[in-house]
Design a protein around this motif. Structure first.
Motif, PDB file in Angstrom:
ATOM      1  N   TYR A 205     -40.382 -19.309 -32.855  1.00 16.09           N
ATOM      2  CA  TYR A 205     -40.221 -17.816 -33.126  1.00 16.09           C
ATOM      3  C   TYR A 205     -41.439 -17.186 -32.938  1.00 16.09           C
ATOM      4  CZ  TYR A 205     -39.593 -13.852 -35.954  1.00 16.09           C
ATOM      5  OH  TYR A 205     -39.300 -12.419 -36.244  1.00 16.09           O
ATOM      6  N   LEU A 206     -41.358 -16.279 -31.886  1.00 16.57           N
ATOM      7  CA  LEU A 206     -42.577 -15.527 -31.423  1.00 16.57           C
ATOM      8  C   LEU A 206     -42.566 -14.283 -32.674  1.00 16.57           C
ATOM      9  CD1 LEU A 206     -41.913 -15.766 -27.797  1.00 16.57           C
ATOM     10  CD2 LEU A 206     -43.312 -17.290 -29.076  1.00 16.57           C
ATOM     11  N   ASP A 207     -43.573 -14.443 -33.318  1.00 16.62           N
ATOM     12  CA  ASP A 207     -43.897 -13.356 -34.256  1.00 16.62           C
ATOM     13  C   ASP A 207     -44.088 -11.968 -34.044  1.00 16.62           C
ATOM     14  OD1 ASP A 207     -46.183 -14.178 -34.110  1.00 16.62           O
ATOM     15  OD2 ASP A 207     -46.488 -14.668 -36.401  1.00 16.62           O
ATOM     16  N   ARG A 208     -44.815 -11.838 -32.644  1.00 17.97           N
ATOM     17  CA  ARG A 208     -45.183 -10.358 -32.512  1.00 17.97           C
ATOM     18  C   ARG A 208     -44.881 -10.078 -30.894  1.00 17.97           C
ATOM     19  NH1 ARG A 208     -48.732 -14.459 -32.843  1.00 17.97           N
ATOM     20  NH2 ARG A 208     -49.975 -14.955 -30.979  1.00 17.97           N
ATOM     21  N   ALA A 209     -43.598 -10.221 -30.748  1.00 21.91           N
ATOM     22  CA  ALA A 209     -43.049 -10.183 -29.302  1.00 21.91           C
ATOM     23  C   ALA A 209     -42.568  -9.011 -29.285  1.00 21.91           C
ATOM     24  CB  ALA A 209     -42.181 -11.448 -29.258  1.00 21.91           C
ATOM     25  N   LYS A 210     -42.441  -8.436 -27.989  1.00 17.36           N
ATOM     26  CA  LYS A 210     -41.699  -7.402 -27.600  1.00 17.36           C
ATOM     27  C   LYS A 210     -40.356  -7.831 -26.724  1.00 17.36           C
ATOM     28  CE  LYS A 210     -45.127  -3.714 -26.935  1.00 17.36           C
ATOM     29  NZ  LYS A 210     -44.258  -2.525 -27.255  1.00 17.36           N
ATOM     30  N   HIS A 211     -39.367  -7.195 -26.968  1.00 17.59           N
ATOM     31  CA  HIS A 211     -38.132  -7.353 -26.210  1.00 17.59           C
ATOM     32  C   HIS A 211     -38.300  -6.380 -24.973  1.00 17.59           C
ATOM     33  CE1 HIS A 211     -33.670  -8.074 -25.623  1.00 17.59           C
ATOM     34  NE2 HIS A 211     -33.848  -7.216 -24.984  1.00 17.59           N
ATOM     35  N   ILE A 212     -38.312  -7.106 -23.862  1.00 18.96           N
ATOM     36  CA  ILE A 212     -38.424  -6.458 -22.476  1.00 18.96           C
ATOM     37  C   ILE A 212     -37.260  -6.920 -21.754  1.00 18.96           C
ATOM     38  CG2 ILE A 212     -39.665  -5.744 -20.538  1.00 18.96           C
ATOM     39  CD1 ILE A 212     -41.236  -5.159 -22.708  1.00 18.96           C
ATOM     40  N   GLU A 213     -36.294  -6.234 -21.145  1.00 21.83           N
ATOM     41  CA  GLU A 213     -35.105  -6.578 -19.912  1.00 21.83           C
ATOM     42  C   GLU A 213     -35.316  -6.127 -18.881  1.00 21.83           C
ATOM     43  OE1 GLU A 213     -31.955  -5.764 -22.857  1.00 21.83           O
ATOM     44  OE2 GLU A 213     -31.663  -3.788 -21.737  1.00 21.83           O
ATOM     45  N   PHE A 214     -34.572  -6.667 -17.957  1.00 20.09           N
ATOM     46  CA  PHE A 214     -34.579  -6.105 -16.610  1.00 20.09           C
ATOM     47  C   PHE A 214     -33.136  -6.064 -16.304  1.00 20.09           C
ATOM     48  CE2 PHE A 214     -38.480  -5.897 -14.248  1.00 20.09           C
ATOM     49  CZ  PHE A 214     -39.592  -6.167 -15.207  1.00 20.09           C
ATOM     50  N   GLN A 215     -32.753  -4.920 -15.608  1.00 20.81           N
ATOM     51  CA  GLN A 215     -31.485  -4.757 -15.105  1.00 20.81           C
ATOM     52  C   GLN A 215     -31.405  -5.314 -13.921  1.00 20.81           C
ATOM     53  OE1 GLN A 215     -28.693  -2.412 -16.254  1.00 20.81           O
ATOM     54  NE2 GLN A 215     -27.651  -3.660 -14.554  1.00 20.81           N
ATOM     55  N   ILE A 216     -30.467  -6.144 -13.484  1.00 17.80           N
ATOM     56  CA  ILE A 216     -30.270  -6.845 -12.194  1.00 17.80           C
ATOM     57  C   ILE A 216     -29.034  -6.258 -11.702  1.00 17.80           C
ATOM     58  CG2 ILE A 216     -31.604  -8.830 -12.536  1.00 17.80           C
ATOM     59  CD1 ILE A 216     -29.134 -10.394 -12.916  1.00 17.80           C
ATOM     60  N   PHE A 217     -28.667  -6.311 -10.258  1.00 19.49           N
ATOM     61  CA  PHE A 217     -27.472  -6.052  -9.535  1.00 19.49           C
ATOM     62  C   PHE A 217     -27.259  -6.729  -8.492  1.00 19.49           C
ATOM     63  CE2 PHE A 217     -24.348  -3.425  -7.907  1.00 19.49           C
ATOM     64  CZ  PHE A 217     -23.690  -2.823  -8.975  1.00 19.49           C
ATOM     65  N   GLY A 218     -25.987  -7.280  -8.442  1.00 20.26           N
ATOM     66  CA  GLY A 218     -25.776  -8.146  -7.265  1.00 20.26           C
ATOM     67  C   GLY A 218     -24.559  -7.171  -6.412  1.00 20.26           C
ATOM     68  N   ASP A 219     -25.022  -6.864  -5.138  1.00 21.08           N
ATOM     69  CA  ASP A 219     -24.421  -5.909  -4.310  1.00 21.08           C
ATOM     70  C   ASP A 219     -23.222  -6.713  -3.739  1.00 21.08           C
ATOM     71  OD1 ASP A 219     -25.311  -6.846  -2.070  1.00 21.08           O
ATOM     72  OD2 ASP A 219     -26.504  -5.139  -1.671  1.00 21.08           O
ATOM     73  N   ALA A 220     -22.286  -6.344  -2.724  1.00 19.13           N
ATOM     74  CA  ALA A 220     -21.136  -6.638  -2.157  1.00 19.13           C
ATOM     75  C   ALA A 220     -21.664  -7.700  -1.089  1.00 19.13           C
ATOM     76  CB  ALA A 220     -20.148  -5.554  -1.627  1.00 19.13           C
ATOM     77  N   VAL A 225     -30.834  -7.667  -6.594  1.00 18.56           N
ATOM     78  CA  VAL A 225     -32.035  -6.995  -6.637  1.00 18.56           C
ATOM     79  C   VAL A 225     -32.229  -6.656  -8.451  1.00 18.56           C
ATOM     80  CG1 VAL A 225     -31.882  -5.874  -4.383  1.00 18.56           C
ATOM     81  CG2 VAL A 225     -31.149  -4.597  -6.685  1.00 18.56           C
ATOM     82  N   HIS A 226     -33.396  -6.360  -8.680  1.00 18.92           N
ATOM     83  CA  HIS A 226     -33.596  -5.999 -10.033  1.00 18.92           C
ATOM     84  C   HIS A 226     -33.934  -4.214  -9.805  1.00 18.92           C
ATOM     85  CE1 HIS A 226     -38.077  -4.457 -10.442  1.00 18.92           C
ATOM     86  NE2 HIS A 226     -38.109  -5.733  -9.718  1.00 18.92           N
ATOM     87  N   LEU A 227     -33.471  -3.788 -11.184  1.00 17.49           N
ATOM     88  CA  LEU A 227     -33.488  -2.426 -11.065  1.00 17.49           C
ATOM     89  C   LEU A 227     -34.458  -1.751 -12.250  1.00 17.49           C
ATOM     90  CD1 LEU A 227     -29.841  -1.374 -10.569  1.00 17.49           C
ATOM     91  CD2 LEU A 227     -31.664  -1.273  -8.874  1.00 17.49           C
ATOM     92  N   PHE A 228     -35.435  -2.427 -12.258  1.00 17.57           N
ATOM     93  CA  PHE A 228     -36.423  -2.311 -13.384  1.00 17.57           C
ATOM     94  C   PHE A 228     -36.168  -2.514 -14.775  1.00 17.57           C
ATOM     95  CE2 PHE A 228     -37.756   0.224  -9.321  1.00 17.57           C
ATOM     96  CZ  PHE A 228     -38.939  -0.320  -9.458  1.00 17.57           C
ATOM     97  N   ASP A 229     -37.042  -2.263 -15.857  1.00 13.31           N
ATOM     98  CA  ASP A 229     -37.053  -2.746 -17.108  1.00 13.31           C
ATOM     99  C   ASP A 229     -36.684  -1.716 -17.917  1.00 13.31           C
ATOM    100  OD1 ASP A 229     -39.726  -2.262 -15.873  1.00 13.31           O
ATOM    101  OD2 ASP A 229     -40.104  -1.644 -17.778  1.00 13.31           O
ATOM    102  N   ARG A 230     -36.318  -2.275 -19.094  1.00 12.51           N
ATOM    103  CA  ARG A 230     -36.310  -1.454 -20.245  1.00 12.51           C
ATOM    104  C   ARG A 230     -36.829  -2.225 -21.466  1.00 12.51           C
ATOM    105  NH1 ARG A 230     -30.593  -1.241 -18.250  1.00 12.51           N
ATOM    106  NH2 ARG A 230     -30.117  -3.540 -19.239  1.00 12.51           N
ATOM    107  N   GLU A 243     -33.856   2.372 -27.181  1.00 17.25           N
ATOM    108  CA  GLU A 243     -34.288   1.377 -26.088  1.00 17.25           C
ATOM    109  C   GLU A 243     -34.812   2.505 -24.969  1.00 17.25           C
ATOM    110  OE1 GLU A 243     -30.919   1.882 -26.917  1.00 17.25           O
ATOM    111  OE2 GLU A 243     -30.032  -0.169 -27.118  1.00 17.25           O
ATOM    112  N   GLU A 244     -35.802   2.181 -24.128  1.00 14.47           N
ATOM    113  CA  GLU A 244     -36.312   3.218 -23.291  1.00 14.47           C
ATOM    114  C   GLU A 244     -36.563   2.591 -21.812  1.00 14.47           C
ATOM    115  OE1 GLU A 244     -40.125   4.297 -24.700  1.00 14.47           O
ATOM    116  OE2 GLU A 244     -40.127   3.031 -26.176  1.00 14.47           O
ATOM    117  N   ALA A 245     -36.562   3.483 -20.806  1.00 14.06           N
ATOM    118  CA  ALA A 245     -36.847   3.037 -19.503  1.00 14.06           C
ATOM    119  C   ALA A 245     -37.945   3.965 -19.055  1.00 14.06           C
ATOM    120  CB  ALA A 245     -35.815   2.701 -18.635  1.00 14.06           C
ATOM    121  N   GLY A 259     -39.759  -9.017 -12.901  1.00 15.07           N
ATOM    122  CA  GLY A 259     -38.709  -8.320 -11.963  1.00 15.07           C
ATOM    123  C   GLY A 259     -38.263  -9.431 -10.997  1.00 15.07           C
ATOM    124  N   GLU A 260     -39.201 -10.267 -10.343  1.00 10.05           N
ATOM    125  CA  GLU A 260     -38.933 -11.316  -9.413  1.00 10.05           C
ATOM    126  C   GLU A 260     -38.252 -12.345 -10.177  1.00 10.05           C
ATOM    127  OE1 GLU A 260     -42.554 -10.438  -6.286  1.00 10.05           O
ATOM    128  OE2 GLU A 260     -42.519 -12.337  -7.438  1.00 10.05           O
TER     129      GLU A 260
END
Ligand code: ADP
Length: 494
Positions: A205-220, A225-230, A243-245, A259-260
């Motif tokens: 359990y990480l008791d002073r963590a932030k939740h950061i997520e990355f939008q990813i998108f697989g195209d046709a 690619v990643h479309l940055f973070d929230r 939530e914020e970006a 992102g990578e």
């Protein structure tokens, strides 16, 4: 592969069903809403080209029934299905059943959902690729003795999670060896009844963590690619509220590395369409939490900073037509914030508030966006999630976006049910939030109990009494009238 379709079935409800209908309208596509008996009075029902009732209100017999959704989609002559989020959106069997029935599933391939959507499987895939994981135990040996020993090895506090869980449910915090056995056993029991499998896993359990997520998108073309973070650190009981970006917490170097990593895990799972890679960030180190193989509730903040329509991109990708162009600059601009509006009473610890909506007024303005599924006269029932709308704002800087959000919430009018608007305003005004230093324990630490009821002036008391007396149904005895909640978003703007 190019796949044409003219009518999209929506296997969902509420605000996300409306969101999908809007994207379809943009593309000149028809829509078919697959709804339950309880959702006839809803905005999506009124907007869809065609509607089919697939079952009664309980979700197991309607929104969660693979068979009912497939039957409905075929009867309504749709050629594709959008699952939205929640319900069947991350169900590989549903994606497979759609394809078998000749319907295009607007989302990743069933194998990608199985590989990345399963938390344990995803972790082993990520581990093999050398991505950082929260230290833990994901083994097959589910004997309680083994799990207790593993928890001790990891070092308390340890979090126990249902392997098939989601939505912040099915997690327990273990503080010591003494309490571990009972809590693990009860987590296993709960996992079996809620998710159909008693399998659990353990994480430090990480008791002073932030939740950061990355939008990813697989195209046709197959490129991911990643479309940055929230940043989604503002959570109550492990569920996001604001939530914020982009995240105010990342250096450019961290953003690049995370992102990578996100795009890499997407590529490993041959990801197609919109997905999200979630991380915890603590003391400058990031750890993979999980991958959500679907559109995320908070996708609008990414859309606002990138000027994209992710749902349109999902549909075009399913048609085999959406390909990122290298010259197409994906450069984030400004700052976006989303607040989830719940029908609940903030003065009673957030208990759900149900009833028929009275007047609802959204204060439109530059950089303001409202995603809602219900309007005046629609009923908010206790059958489904109490999230009734999302308010999203964009501005040039984070401080301006915060100020704009507070103003927008103050000017939003919702009669008929209580909402968490007063609670959201308190959070947005808190110095920890304003400074962007909040962790996932922000609510627990700063808002442990219900909000204090605001004191009303005598004039306001008189107005409340007047509104109560004259609410719809009051003259006829008021028995069937909704709970009177005249000051929700009322003249005080709270
Ligand atoms: P779910 O799939 O149910 O949403 P997640 O694994 O994504 O579950 O976790 C949801 C939230 O629970 C996280 O954003 C975080 O706040 C908290 N959480 C999960 N795992 C940990 C952990 N190992 N340490 C601290 N907090 C955690």
């Amino acid at each position: 592969m190019k796949r044409n379709f003219q009518r999209v079935a929506i296997a969902n409800r509420g605000e996300v069903a409306v969101r999908i209908i809007k994207a379809c309208e943009e593309l000149g596509l028809e829509t078919l809403l697959l709804h339950s008996e309880a959702d006839i009075n809803s905005r999506a029902y009124r907007m869809a080209t065609k509607t089919i009732c697939i079952g009664p209100a309980p979700t197991a017999e309607s929104y969660l029934s693979i068979e009912a959704n497939i039957r409905g989609a075929i009867a309504g002559e749709a050629q594709a299905v959008h699952p939205g989020f929640g319900f069947l959106s991350e169900n590989a069997d549903f994606a497979e059943a759609c394809e078998k029935a000749g319907l295009v599933f607007i989302g990743p391939a069933p194998e990608s959902i199985r590989q990345l959507g399963d938390k344990v499987h995803c972790k082993s895939l990520a581990k093999s690729a050398g991505l950082p994981l929260v230290p833990g135990y994901q083994g097959d040996d589910q004997g309680v003795d083994r799990l207790v020993n593993e928890a001790e090895k990891i070092g308390f506090p340890v979090i126990v999670k249902a392997a098939a869980g989601g939505g912040g449910r099915g997690m327990k915090l273990l503080h010591s060896r003494e309490e571990a056995r009972d809590l693990i056993e009860s987590a296993q029991r709960e996992a079996r009844s809620a998710f159909g499998s008693s399998k659990v896993f353990l994480e430090k359990y990480l008791d002073r963590a932030k939740h950061i997520e990355f939008q990813i998108f697989g195209d046709a073309s197959g490129r991911v690619v990643h479309l940055f973070d929230r940043e989604c650190s503002v959570q109550r009981r492990h569920q996001k509220i604001i939530e914020e970006a982009l995240s105010p917490s990342l250096t450019e170097e961290l953003r690049r590395r995370m992102g990578e990593a996100a795009a890499a895990i997407g590529a490993l799972g041959r990801y197609r369409g919109a997905g999200t890679v979630e991380f915890l960030l603590q003391d400058g180190e990031f750890y993979l939490l999980e991958v959500n193989t679907r559109l995320q509730v908070e996708h609008p903040v990414t859309e606002m900073v990138l000027g994209m329509d992710l749902v349109k991109a999902q549909i075009l990708t399913a048609m085999g037509e959406y390909v990122f162009d290298d010259r197409q600059m994906r450069v984030p601009r400004g700052h976006a914030i989303e607040c989830r509006l719940y029908a609940e009473n903030p003065y009673l610890g957030g208990i759900p508030s149900t009833g028929v909506l009275g007047t609802v007024e959204w204060p439109e303005g530059p950089g303001r966006r409202f995603e809602y599924g219900f309007e005046k006269g629609d009923e908010i029932t206790s059958f489904y999630d109490p999230m009734i709308a999302k308010v999203i704002v964009w501005d040039e800087t984070r401080p301006r976006a915060i100020r704009k959000m507070i103003r927008t919430l103050r000017d939003s009018v919702i009669f008929g049910v209580r909402t968490n608007i007063p609670y959201l305003i308190e959070i947005l005004s808190h110095p920890e939030f304003v400074n962007g230093v909040m962790t996932t324990r922000f609510i627990e630490n700063n808002f442990p109990g219900p909000l204090a009821e605001p004191e009303l002036s005598p004039a306001e008391e008189a107005l409340v009494a007047f509104a109560r007396k004259h609410r719809p149904g009051a003259a006829a005895g008021g028995v069937s009238a909704p709970a009177a909640t005249p000051w929700t978003g009322f003249w005080r703007g709270i």
